[in-house]
Scaffold this motif. Structure first.
Motif, short mmCIF file in Angstrom:
data_model
loop_
_atom_site.label_atom_id
_atom_site.label_comp_id
_atom_site.label_asym_id
_atom_site.label_seq_id
_atom_site.Cartn_x
_atom_site.Cartn_y
_atom_site.Cartn_z
N ARG A 16 -48.53 23.15 50.44
CA ARG A 16 -49.96 22.87 50.30
C ARG A 16 -50.27 22.34 48.90
N THR A 42 -47.93 20.71 46.87
CA THR A 42 -47.20 19.49 46.51
C THR A 42 -47.31 18.37 47.54
N GLY A 43 -47.84 18.67 48.73
CA GLY A 43 -48.01 17.63 49.73
C GLY A 43 -47.13 17.83 50.94
#
Length: 333
Positions: free
Chosen positions: A293, A295-296
């Protein structure tokens, strides 16, 4: 999240006199028993003012909403509107219902399209209730995607780090894995595996045993780990992962074992040990989700040591693995 499959919503003892709320594939469900004792599943949303039906109670008329008392049958049809002067006023009103099967102590719900007829039976847990076999069931909620759960359950390399001291010892050895697959499954057999250098390995596996260890994944989100030392010394760990949302998965883990003549004694150690291992996985997957969530989206790198992880991902993406030749891989455990 894969539709068109059976998923465990809850265990049979969890639905007694009152209804149980569950979420499966993002859909809120209420699980309950009708007056006939049969399990049923409806959308957990009264059609009248949308209060959760799981807040209600089961009566002779069906599942009664706690707000205005509207009652619902196991098939989703409204059976009673207490404030209506015309008794037939409810006949055309219904909420979504789901096919349900009670099997081996679990309540299974078919998550297909509405009115879709189930095409196969629920998963069968091997040796459950058979002579000489004992078992227990563990239930955990993972704050993690179902793919990340099944990958973790069949990932040997992480055990030396997340479970060091419990599952793995200090020694490491090279081992060969033969990977085979089919239309909706993939498995890896560990060739020439020796017993684990840990206290649990020494307890469960007699010195000099020939171990057959197979890790298997099958659709939709089912993992199976088999260890066989002899006819009277073997165990199987199966997990059925029920996705609640993209990042939350309810996991039902069945552990069946046969260790004659010490089955009862083994259970006293095996059950808390298995629970501790599972709790460690709950925590590391929670951390992984938290980091994703931050870092992508996942950008995973698949390595040979991941063994069958890439194949699992391909199956979940809708690819068939039928016809692939067996493949040998090596890793250090």
């Amino acid at each position: 999240m894969l539709r068109g499959h059976w998923y465990i919503a809850c265990r049979s003892p969890q639905i007694g006199r009152g209804p149980v709320a569950r979420t499966v594939l993002g859909e809120p469900l209420v699980i309950f028993r009708g007056q006939d004792g049969k399990a049923a599943a409806l959308i957990d949303r009264c059609a009248h003012r949308n209060l959760a039906l799981s807040r209600g109670k089961v009566t002779a008329d069906g599942l009664r909403c706690a707000y205005h008392g509207w009652s619902w049958g196991s098939d989703g049809h409204c059976t009673k509107i207490p404030s209506a002067c015309e008794p037939d006023a409810c006949q055309a009103i219904r909420v979504k219902s789901y096919p349900v099967k009670e099997h081996q102590g679990f309540i299974w719900v078919w998550m297909g399209e509405e009115k879709e007829v189930p095409t196969h039976e629920p998963l069968h847990f091997p040796w459950l209730g058979e002579a000489g076999w004992r078992h227990f069931v563990m239930e955990r909620v993972f704050e993690a995607n179902a793919f990340h759960c099944v990958e973790n359950f069949l990932d040997v390399p992480h055990t030396a780090h997340v479970h060091r001291g419990l599952f793995r010892g200090e020694e490491s050895k090279e081992i060969e894995i033969e990977v085979t697959s089919g239309e909706d499954w993939i498995e890896g057999e560990f060739l020439g595996e020796e017993r684990m250098d840990s206290w649990i390995g020494k307890l469960l596996v007699p010195e000099g045993s020939r171990i057959r260890h197979v890790d298997r994944f099958q659709l939709p989100y089912v993992t199976r780990v088999d260890y066989r030392m002899s006819e009277t010394r073997q165990y199987v760990v199966m997990s059925q992962c029920t996705p609640e949302t993209e990042d939350r998965t309810r996991v039902f883990t069945y552990l069946g074992f046969r260790f004659e003549p010490f089955g009862g004694l083994i259970r006293l150690v095996f059950q808390p040990f298995a629970g501790a291992i599972l709790n460690q996985d709950v925590e590391v997957l929670r951390q992984q989700t938290e980091d994703l969530r931050r870092t992508g989206a996942p950008r995973f790198l698949y390595h040979e040591t991941d063994a069958i992880a890439r194949g699992i991902r391909e199956l979940l993406d809708g690819k068939s693995l039928a016809g692939r030749p067996p493949e040998r891989k090596r890793l250090r455990v």
